[in-house]
Design a protein around this motif. Structure first.
Motif, PDB file in Angstrom:
ATOM      1  N   ARG A  13       0.893  -1.189  -0.211  1.00  0.00           N
ATOM      2  CA  ARG A  13      -0.067   0.087   0.012  1.00  0.00           C
ATOM      3  C   ARG A  13       0.830   1.040   0.125  1.00  0.00           C
ATOM      4  O   ARG A  13       2.102   1.335   0.267  1.00  0.00           O
ATOM      5  N   PRO A  14       0.265   2.201  -0.234  1.00  0.00           N
ATOM      6  CA  PRO A  14       0.980   3.552  -0.430  1.00  0.00           C
ATOM      7  C   PRO A  14       1.533   3.994   1.071  1.00  0.00           C
ATOM      8  O   PRO A  14       0.833   3.770   1.872  1.00  0.00           O
ATOM      9  N   CYS A  56       4.670   8.345  -4.521  1.00  0.00           N
ATOM     10  CA  CYS A  56       3.399   7.603  -4.699  1.00  0.00           C
ATOM     11  C   CYS A  56       2.483   8.431  -4.898  1.00  0.00           C
ATOM     12  O   CYS A  56       1.113   7.833  -5.468  1.00  0.00           O
ATOM     13  N   GLN A  64       6.388   1.240  -1.962  1.00  0.00           N
ATOM     14  CA  GLN A  64       5.741   1.351  -0.954  1.00  0.00           C
ATOM     15  C   GLN A  64       5.624   0.213   0.002  1.00  0.00           C
ATOM     16  O   GLN A  64       6.590  -0.830  -0.308  1.00  0.00           O
ATOM     17  N   TYR A  77       9.672  -2.952   1.678  1.00  0.00           N
ATOM     18  CA  TYR A  77       9.095  -2.027   0.663  1.00  0.00           C
ATOM     19  C   TYR A  77       9.327  -2.800  -0.631  1.00  0.00           C
ATOM     20  O   TYR A  77      10.448  -3.623  -0.956  1.00  0.00           O
TER      21      TYR A  77
END
Length: 169
Positions: A13-14, A56, A64, A77
Motif C-alpha cells: 500500500r502507499p 506515490c 511502497q 518495501y
C-alpha cells in the motif's frame, strides 16, 4: 494515488505518515540496507521517506510498504523510483525486506502484486539494479519477469542491470 493490493500473506500500500518511524529505522539499519553502498543517516532517511510519500502521489506503483497481513507489521518495501543510469532517467524497480522475512517468497509475492498495478497504469521499460553477489535477489527479479541486460556501474558500484518491458493489456 493507488489503493492497496493484497495477496494471501501481504498487503502492499502507499506509504502514510504513520510509516515514517519504521522506514527511518529500516533505512538507517546496515542489515536492512545490505547490498546498498551505504546506510542512511536519520536526516537522509527522513528525506527519503518524504520523497516516497510524494512519489506515490505521482506513480501508482512507486516504492511502497510491504505489510505482513498476519501481524500487521511493515516488513519492507517494493516498487519503482526514479534513477539516473548512463544519462537516462529510468523507473527502477526495487525491494528490500527485513532479514527475518527474506527467503519466504515475500519479495516475489509483493513484487508481482504491485507489478500488476504497473501493467494497468504504465507502458515502458523498468530497470532493476542488483549487486552481482546478491544471488537471491537475482532469482527474485527473474521470477518477476525481468531479463538480464548487462553489467554497468551504478552509484559507484558495478551492478547487474535487468529490464522489463511493461505493456498495457
Amino acid at each position: 494515488m493507488t489503493d492497496a493490493v493484497t495477496t494471501a500473506r501481504l498487503e502492499v500500500r502507499p506509504p502514510v505518515e504513520a510509516d515514517r518511524a519504521r522506514f527511518v529505522e529500516f533505512l538507517c539499519d546496515p542489515d536492512f540496507m545490505v547490498f546498498y553502498p551505504v546506510s542512511y543517516t536519520e536526516a537522509q532517511a527522513n528525506a527519503k521517506f518524504d520523497h516516497l510519500l510524494a512519489l506515490c502521489q505521482e506513480i501508482p506503483f512507486g516504492k511502497q510498504p510491504v505489510v505482513e497481513r498476519a501481524t500487521g507489521r511493515v516488513v519492507g518495501y517494493t516498487g519503482a523510483d526514479y534513477l539516473e543510469v548512463e544519462g537516462r532517467t529510468w523507473l527502477e524497480w526495487g525491494y528490500r525486506l527485513i532479514p527475518e522475512c527474506r527467503g519466504l517468497g515475500y519479495a516475489t509475492e509483493a513484487g508481482n502484486a504491485l507489478l500488476a498495478v504497473a501493467r494497468r497504469t504504465y507502458e515502458g521499460e523498468l530497470l532493476a539494479v542488483i549487486a552481482p553477489d546478491n544471488v537471491a535477489s537475482q532469482k527474485v527479479i527473474g521470477k518477476l519477469g525481468f531479463t538480464f541486460w548487462k553489467q554497468a556501474p551504478v552509484l559507484g558500484d558495478l551492478c547487474n542491470l535487468y529490464t522489463l518491458l511493461v505493456q498495457r493489456p
